[in-house]
Design an enzyme around this catalytic site. Structure first.
Site, short mmCIF file in Angstrom:
data_model
loop_
_atom_site.label_atom_id
_atom_site.label_comp_id
_atom_site.label_asym_id
_atom_site.label_seq_id
_atom_site.Cartn_x
_atom_site.Cartn_y
_atom_site.Cartn_z
CD1 TRP A 237 -5.32 -7.03 -9.76
CD2 TRP A 237 -6.11 -9.01 -10.45
NE1 TRP A 237 -5.60 -7.78 -8.65
CE2 TRP A 237 -6.09 -9.00 -9.04
CE3 TRP A 237 -6.57 -10.14 -11.10
CZ2 TRP A 237 -6.50 -10.08 -8.26
CZ3 TRP A 237 -6.99 -11.22 -10.33
CH2 TRP A 237 -6.95 -11.19 -8.94
CB CYS A 273 -5.98 -8.87 -3.13
SG CYS A 273 -5.45 -7.20 -2.70
CG HIS A 327 -1.76 -9.77 -1.49
ND1 HIS A 327 -2.79 -9.76 -2.40
CD2 HIS A 327 -1.67 -11.04 -1.03
CE1 HIS A 327 -3.29 -10.99 -2.50
NE2 HIS A 327 -2.63 -11.77 -1.67
CG ASP A 352 -4.23 -14.65 -0.42
OD1 ASP A 352 -5.31 -14.19 -0.84
OD2 ASP A 352 -3.12 -14.20 -0.74
CG ASP A 394 16.63 -10.96 1.18
OD1 ASP A 394 15.87 -10.49 2.07
OD2 ASP A 394 17.74 -11.46 1.44
CD GLU A 441 12.89 -6.47 7.10
OE1 GLU A 441 14.09 -6.81 7.08
OE2 GLU A 441 12.01 -7.06 6.45
CD GLU A 446 15.08 -9.85 8.24
OE1 GLU A 446 14.51 -10.35 7.24
OE2 GLU A 446 16.25 -9.44 8.22
NE ARG A 477 14.16 9.64 2.93
CZ ARG A 477 13.58 8.49 3.24
NH1 ARG A 477 14.13 7.36 2.84
NH2 ARG A 477 12.48 8.46 3.95
CE1 TYR A 517 -3.82 -5.32 -5.07
CE2 TYR A 517 -5.18 -4.55 -6.87
CZ TYR A 517 -4.86 -5.53 -5.96
OH TYR A 517 -5.54 -6.72 -5.94
CG ASP A 579 4.92 2.44 -4.77
OD1 ASP A 579 5.06 2.43 -6.00
OD2 ASP A 579 5.37 1.55 -4.03
#
Length: 684
Positions: A237, A273, A327, A352, A394, A441, A446, A477, A517, A579
């Site tokens: 990476w 990945c 990912h 994975d 979290d 969410e 949740e 924002r 990433y 992003d």
């Protein structure tokens, strides 16, 4: 005496849905019968001795399920015998002649792999040849049974697909060729199983365990990366790929697996990945385990297994990030009787192959039941806590000072795990499967599941999650003001709203970083500071512009730009970030005329340089299973003048019938590995 044997490879492989792999090698699926015809020197009767024996692996034995002797007369089996094969004489066998046709059935729990087959009569014992046995998602007794035919076609038979990359608000589908039915996949995938460390340690036990898709998928997860074994891919990476191939260049698993196999199992450089996941999907689908590639956006990497990720900001707003833009892993479909509870954890399992954390001493992950992640059952195997954190951790954000002290900004319970995506069944649309992993969410369900997960893992509930947080006094924002195209200035806007009843004196720090990433910052692109006063209820908007000249060089080695804004008053800290995924120019591909198998065809690839500068070191690579026998067709194009168009004709001869996907990769001095694709309908 037996004169001849007919394996009926064509008919059997069609019936077992393996004809795409080979027309000359018998490849069958367990739990389903296949035809075998023996040509005898003399007429045979049903009561004559005719015993078949199959064997696989090292020191085959009936107690391990790696050897089975069956037929007429029927052997007397002891209680410890596993995986018993059987046959019956086909009713179409002509009476009184020396030809006998058998319906041979491998059991639904037979180990997968290559078997030798022999026959014993009253007069001789004779080797008949070999066959390959795979998992069978069409057989209800097989642990990989998948009831829906459309899903079987997508997750077992489809040789092409999409892999999603980008960010949670800019999801970019990338075409990928899995190519699991290319003929060399037989030798490659079986070799992959045979060089795994468990086989070296105890080959008889390893081959016996290949009856179990849980075991096999875990072995594959470990063998796709080369950490601690002779696996397929080296992960890297850091941007230094000079002694290998840049991970973004790949578009086909076959190219990677062939290189590994042809170089005596030396790992291929390099993967990240989505490459690890795509190659694993190829091997899983070949072996018959239903598999799909899944992308999790805003994916957390929880190294200390507490379901919380800490992010640290300096006073200027620079971030030490633990969250990946995305990912990619795979899901494999199988039963989980090892977990009990009446099959409630059967179905999709997260696997994975990207080397991250050790799992029982090995760089692999899963299978972790998606249902266990949804329920917060973090006390189940394999690696459920790690995957749970990836989709539902979290984030606790901290401000660090020059003296080393830190101050908590706030806890973010909603960002991790967004728009979990996979290719839809039967189309090139995106299927959002977020609800498979977690409840929506912001809902009480949740939070209840999150606290259940924490309690099961640590025997305590998360105190911050129980207390809740005070509402923010200033809303902040960042938003896109226009489409963000590579080669153009990026225009954003920052909006602040004072929700308090007092005036706020605010210092605003805006930082733009070039990011990998996986959340690692690489370049500082720009930084600005501004001071403003916000009256109660006031809304203020300020523009943020990132010139092309400021980011162009940085983005050759980066995957995204992270724009972060931190607003500080005398009491509190407010933060937002975005992003930025740059929209790349298109590559056009089209086929000239009708296409027929075993006849030359021509396709045209076009690309227009959108910049007012020359593109240097241009190269084009084209992949397509069933279209190109070699791993790729490439060409060095040289330079492409400003605002000019590249047009390249490519000729090849298709060797498989049906719709095939061809993928082009264009690389140059200003754009890194642009992808284009089209579907080629190959007619008989």
């Amino acid at each position: 005496m037996i004169k001849n044997v007919n394996f009926h490879c064509q008919a059997n492989n069609i019936a077992h849905r393996t004809i795409e792999i080979s027309t000359t090698q018998l490849i069958v699926r367990r739990g389903q019968s296949f035809l075998l015809t023996l040509d005898m020197m003399q007429p045979s009767c049903s009561w004559n001795m005719l015993i078949l024996t199959v064997e696989t692996g090292f020191a085959p034995s009936e107690s391990r399920g790696t050897r089975s002797e069956f037929g007429n007369p029927s052997p007397m089996y002891t209680s410890d015998v596993k995986a018993i094969w059987k046959y019956d004489i086909d009713e179409r066998t002509p009476a009184g002649r020396g030809i006998v046709t058998l319906n041979v059935t491998p059991p639904a729990d037979a180990p997968v792999g290559k078997y030798s087959l022999s026959v014993m009569t009253e007069k001789e014992t004779k080797s008949l040849g070999t066959l390959v046995v795979l998992f069978n998602p069409w057989c209800s007794d097989d642990w990989v049974y998948l009831p829906d035919e459309r899903e079987r076609q997508e997750y077992v038979m489809n040789e092409e697909g999409l892999i999603y990359r980008g960010s949670s608000h800019s999801m970019c589908p990338m075409p990928w060729i899995f190519g699991q039915f290319e003929e060399e996949m037989v030798d490659i995938c079986l070799k992959l199983l045979d060089v795994n460390p468990k086989h070296a340690k105890d080959p008889a036990d390893d081959v016996s365990a290949r009856c179990n898709p849980i075991y096999v998928s875990r072995v594959i997860s470990a063998m796709i990366n080369c950490n601690g074994d002779s696996g397929v891919l080296v992960g890297r990476w850091d941007g230094n790929y000079r002694d290998g191939i840049c991970p973004s260049r790949w578009a086909c698993s076959v190219s990677i697996l062939q290189r590994w196999f042809q170089n005596r199992c030396r790992p291929v450089k390099y993967g990240q990945c989505w490459v690890f996941a795509a190659v694993m999907c190829t091997v899983m689908r070949f072996l018959g385990i239903p598999c799909r590639v899944v992308t999790n956006f805003q994916s957390a990497h929880d190294t200390n297994c507490n379901l919380t990720v800490d992010e640290y900001y300096s006073e200027s707003g620079i971030q030490d990030d633990s969250i990946w833009n995305f990912h990619v892993w795979v899901e494999g479909w199988m039963k989980r009787p090892d977990l009990g509870k009446g099959g409630s954890y059967d179905g999709w399992q997260v696997l994975d192959p990207t080397p991250q954390e050790l799992s029982e001493g090995t760089h692999c992950c899963g299978p972790a039941p998606v249902q266990a992640i949804l329920k917060g059952d973090t006390d189940l195997k394999y690696d459920v806590p790690f995957v749970f954190a990836e989709v539902n951790a979290d984030i606790v954000k901290w401000m660090t000072s020059a003296d080393g002290s830190k101050r908590k900004i706030f806890s973010d319970t909603k960002t991790v795990g967004q728009n979990i995506s996979t290719k839809a069944v039967g189309s090139y649309a995106r299927d959002d499967i977020t609800n498979n992993y977690k409840h929506r969410e912001g809902t009480s369900m949740e939070r209840m599941v999150y606290n259940r997960a924490v309690k099961r893992l640590n025997s305590k509930e998360d105190e911050d999650a129980q207390r809740g947080q005070e509402p923010m006094k200033v809303a902040i924002r960042i938003e896109e003001d226009s489409n963000v195209k590579n080669g153009k200035d990026v225009k954003l806007k920052l909006t602040l709203c004072n929700k308090d009843d007092t005036k706020k004196m605010i210092f605003i720090h805006i930082n733009v970083q070039g990011m990998r990433y996986n959340g690692v910052p690489l370049f500082k692109i720009m930084s600005t500071t501004k001071e403003m006063t916000l009256m109660p209820g006031q809304v203020e908007t300020m523009p943020i512009q990132i010139p092309f000249s400021a980011y162009c060089k940085a983005m050759l080695d980066c995957d995204s730009m992270k724009v972060s804004a931190m607003a500080i008053d005398c009491e509190d800290i407010y933060e937002d970030e975005m992003d930025i995924i740059l929209q790349e120019p298109d590559i056009s591909m089209k086929v000239l005329g009708l296409v027929h198998v075993n006849r030359p065809m021509t396709m045209v690839v076009e690309f227009e340089n959108p910049l007012n500068e020359t593109l240097r070191n241009c190269s084009l690579t084209v992949n397509g299973c069933g279209l190109f026998h070699s791993d790729y067709v490439g060409g060095n194009i040289g330079d492409l003048a400003p605002n000019s168009k590249l047009r390249l004709e490519i000729t090849t001869t298709p060797y498989k019938v049906g719709p095939k996907v061809v993928v082009a990769d264009f690389d140059c001095s200003a754009f890194r590995d642009l992808k284009g694709s089209c579907i080629v309908d190959v007619r008989p």
